[in-house]
Enzyme design. Sequence first.
Site, short mmCIF file in Angstrom:
data_model
loop_
_atom_site.label_atom_id
_atom_site.label_comp_id
_atom_site.label_asym_id
_atom_site.label_seq_id
_atom_site.Cartn_x
_atom_site.Cartn_y
_atom_site.Cartn_z
N ASP A 67 -63.52 47.40 -81.63
CA ASP A 67 -62.68 46.97 -82.74
C ASP A 67 -63.48 47.08 -84.03
O ASP A 67 -64.60 46.60 -84.11
CB ASP A 67 -62.21 45.53 -82.54
CG ASP A 67 -61.32 45.38 -81.32
OD1 ASP A 67 -60.59 46.33 -81.02
OD2 ASP A 67 -61.35 44.32 -80.68
N ASP A 85 -54.93 49.54 -81.23
CA ASP A 85 -54.25 48.24 -81.29
C ASP A 85 -53.17 48.25 -82.36
O ASP A 85 -52.08 47.70 -82.18
CB ASP A 85 -55.24 47.11 -81.59
CG ASP A 85 -56.27 46.92 -80.50
OD1 ASP A 85 -56.01 47.33 -79.35
OD2 ASP A 85 -57.34 46.37 -80.80
#
Length: 109
Positions: A67, A85
């Site tokens: 991330d 995501d």
Amino acid sequence: FGLLQGVPASWRGWFFCLLAALALACIVTLLWRAAEKSRLLQAVITLISAGAIGNLIDRFSSGAVIDFIVLRFGHYSLPALNLADFYIVLGLCGLIVHSWLDTRSRSEI
């Protein structure tokens, strides 16, 4: 969100790869069935499957999903995420819109 932190890393990796592969198979099946019904539904399912594939590639290549995007609004920040995501969230928002439009069109009949 740190899911399954008490489980050995090797098991977690395989679990999430298997989970992503199963989700992807379901998404492809839905896309196949929705091919003639709605362009919006096709786009939504494509976004969700692209996100699943992206996260699966991350899992296979580095053993974890990396991330790197943090969105901040004043003093509040959302959990870190990646483009995969973001595609999944965007697809889910589109799915909500599609469901709302579909419900409205059925109620007008």
